[in-house]
Design a protein around this motif. Structure first.
Motif, PDB file in Angstrom:
ATOM      1  N   ASP A 142       0.867  -1.174   0.000  1.00  0.00           N
ATOM      2  CA  ASP A 142       0.000   0.000   0.000  1.00  0.00           C
ATOM      3  C   ASP A 142       0.905   1.225   0.000  1.00  0.00           C
ATOM      4  O   ASP A 142       1.572   1.506   0.997  1.00  0.00           O
ATOM      5  N   ASP A 179      -8.660  13.947  12.736  1.00  0.00           N
ATOM      6  CA  ASP A 179     -10.059  13.517  12.800  1.00  0.00           C
ATOM      7  C   ASP A 179     -10.959  14.658  13.259  1.00  0.00           C
ATOM      8  O   ASP A 179     -12.082  14.822  12.766  1.00  0.00           O
ATOM      9  N   THR A 184     -13.698  14.171  10.344  1.00  0.00           N
ATOM     10  CA  THR A 184     -13.938  12.740  10.149  1.00  0.00           C
ATOM     11  C   THR A 184     -14.342  12.030  11.447  1.00  0.00           C
ATOM     12  O   THR A 184     -14.799  10.888  11.394  1.00  0.00           O
ATOM     13  N   ASN A 256      -1.069  13.069   1.376  1.00  0.00           N
ATOM     14  CA  ASN A 256      -2.114  12.987   0.355  1.00  0.00           C
ATOM     15  C   ASN A 256      -1.621  13.512  -0.990  1.00  0.00           C
ATOM     16  O   ASN A 256      -2.004  12.987  -2.043  1.00  0.00           O
ATOM     17  N   THR A 392     -10.785   3.791  -2.650  1.00  0.00           N
ATOM     18  CA  THR A 392     -11.764   4.492  -1.812  1.00  0.00           C
ATOM     19  C   THR A 392     -11.102   5.704  -1.170  1.00  0.00           C
ATOM     20  O   THR A 392      -9.885   5.739  -0.965  1.00  0.00           O
ATOM     21  N   TRP A 393     -11.941   6.692  -0.847  1.00  0.00           N
ATOM     22  CA  TRP A 393     -11.473   7.977  -0.333  1.00  0.00           C
ATOM     23  C   TRP A 393     -12.082   8.242   1.031  1.00  0.00           C
ATOM     24  O   TRP A 393     -13.209   7.833   1.312  1.00  0.00           O
ATOM     25  N   GLN A 394     -11.337   8.922   1.871  1.00  0.00           N
ATOM     26  CA  GLN A 394     -11.835   9.287   3.196  1.00  0.00           C
ATOM     27  C   GLN A 394     -13.012  10.244   3.062  1.00  0.00           C
ATOM     28  O   GLN A 394     -12.943  11.199   2.285  1.00  0.00           O
ATOM     29  N   SER A 401      -8.319  12.443   0.363  1.00  0.00           N
ATOM     30  CA  SER A 401      -7.350  11.502   0.912  1.00  0.00           C
ATOM     31  C   SER A 401      -7.769  10.065   0.618  1.00  0.00           C
ATOM     32  O   SER A 401      -8.859   9.630   1.010  1.00  0.00           O
ATOM     33  N   THR A 403      -7.867   6.106   1.147  1.00  0.00           N
ATOM     34  CA  THR A 403      -7.723   5.223   2.301  1.00  0.00           C
ATOM     35  C   THR A 403      -6.525   4.286   2.111  1.00  0.00           C
ATOM     36  O   THR A 403      -5.893   3.876   3.084  1.00  0.00           O
TER      37      THR A 403
END
Length: 409
Positions: A142, A179, A184, A256, A392-394, A401, A403
């Protein structure tokens, strides 16, 4: 008979498909009306380049959004919030002139391009060390976890003067603070963890400042203390609060930016080939990512008093979303705006903001991102995306950003 175009249906910007790819909708919003009131978001959406620029220059548009952040905290976590939001109130990004200017000047010399350039050799060395350890040729992984996150962490920790043994705690606190600030956090337990992390981060940095007064090093804190501004133009409490902003902002944005640039290049073979043939074009790739799919989608402002914008009256207290992700694709400013072009020149993008609130850490973020992208392109020529259709994105209004970014090195 007169026909009318159907009214544009507004979409919730945190709907899953909008998080995945907001750009068609943002383009439609801008083309339909670059300034519009959104009942869905209880805010003005400003999507045109010129209109966003006018807001960034207008003193009637305030950057103070500590109160809205505090209002979002669940009632059960409010007891933990007072000290944490006191810290946020000292962040320069949440202050307007003249306070913003006074706070920013503390770091002006340390963030100048010539000062940041001193970290070029260390950044190159850190980039190769991270790649050698994590991005082993032939291995799958990743890229977010292997490269995009640890590299800025290494450079920013060195720059701030964080001892390596303190790194895990320091970056855990930063993740939790993100967060809170980026919206988030959802559950009460997540808010509590974020608020406590901000307090812990401030306590840690306060102790580090005290240590650097007696044991100066080659780092940001020591440099600013040596200049004599702390205790003069800002209090020590303000300085430590500002350091919590520096700690939070640098790693998240740069991580990012690296991942989004790698994604952009590896989904556009012609542009990747251009950078591979001429590695200095990595700088152009980073700039195009900042414009086309950067780490920031918008910034949130508040009308400090009534103001007129494109024939609309924005009332004092109204929220304003400055949607730079739409402004950076405005065809009135950027020819062929949806094209990713590493050789693009011309209009200035708004990926790092503009004017008084232009990102103070832009030079350092660019240094790290360009180093990562250039080295990956040059030294990992076999790198491929393993599942580009299922990224996928936050979920965040503010930042863009991934994931994860699965790759084969």
């Amino acid at each position: 008979m007169t026909t009318h175009a159907p009214a544009l249906t507004e979409r919730y910007l945190l709907a899953p498909d909008m998080v995945a790819d907001p750009y068609d909708h943002l383009d439609a919003l801008r083309e339909d009306a670059p300034v519009r009131w959104s009942p869905l978001h209880h805010a003005w959406l400003v999507t045109g380049y010129d209109q966003v620029m006018r807001c960034l220059r207008d003193r009637a548009v305030s950057a103070d959004r500590v109160r809205p952040l505090m209002d979002a905290v669940p009632q059960g976590a409010r007891a933990d919030a007072e000290r944490a939001f006191g810290i946020l109130s000292r962040w320069m990004v949440f202050n307007d002139p003249p306070e913003h200017r006074r706070l920013r000047q503390v770091f002006q010399e340390a963030f100048a391009a010539r000062a940041v350039a001193r970290y070029s050799a260390f950044t190159e060395k850190a980039t190769r060390a991270v790649l050698a350890r994590k991005a082993v040729p032939g291995r799958t992984g990743d890229l977010m976890a292997d490269v995009a996150k640890p590299l800025p962490a290494l450079v920013f920790a060195r720059w701030l003067g964080i001892p390596p043994t303190d790194g895990p705690s320091f970056w855990y606190w930063n993740t939790r603070v993100a967060d809170l600030v980026l919206g988030t956090a959802q559950e009460e337990s997540e808010y509590r963890a974020s608020l406590q992390a901000l307090v812990s981060l401030e306590e840690y940095l306060g102790n580090l400042v005290a240590r650097r007064r007696t044991e100066p090093g080659d780092d940001l804190i020591s440099q600013v203390l040596k200049e004599g501004r702390v205790g003069d133009s800002v209090t020590e409490e303000e300085f430590v609060g500002l350091l919590t902003q520096m700690a939070f902002a640098g790693g998240e944005t740069t991580s990012n930016l690296i991942a989004n640039t790698v994604l952009a290049l590896h989904t556009r073979p012609g542009q990747l080939a251009a950078v591979r043939a001429e590695p200095e074009l990595a700088q152009g790739a980073v700039e195009e990512t900042l414009r086309l799919d950067g780490p920031s989608k918008m910034s949130i402002r508040t009308a400090a008093r009534d103001l007129e914008l494109d024939g609309h009256t924005l009332r004092a207290g109204d929220r304003i979303f400055l949607v730079t992700a739409a402004a950076n694709r405005d065809p009135a400013r950027f020819p062929d705006p949806r094209r990713f072009d590493v050789t693009r020149t011309g209009a200035t993008h708004l990926g790092f903001g503009f004017g008084a609130h232009f990102c103070i850490g832009a030079a350092l973020a660019r240094l790290v991102a360009v180093s990562a992208v250039r080295t990956l392109v040059r030294e990992r020529p076999e790198l491929t995306l393993t599942d580009p259709e299922r990224l996928t994105w936050q979920p965040s209004l503010l930042n863009r950003s991934l994931t994860a970014l699965p790759v084969r090195y």
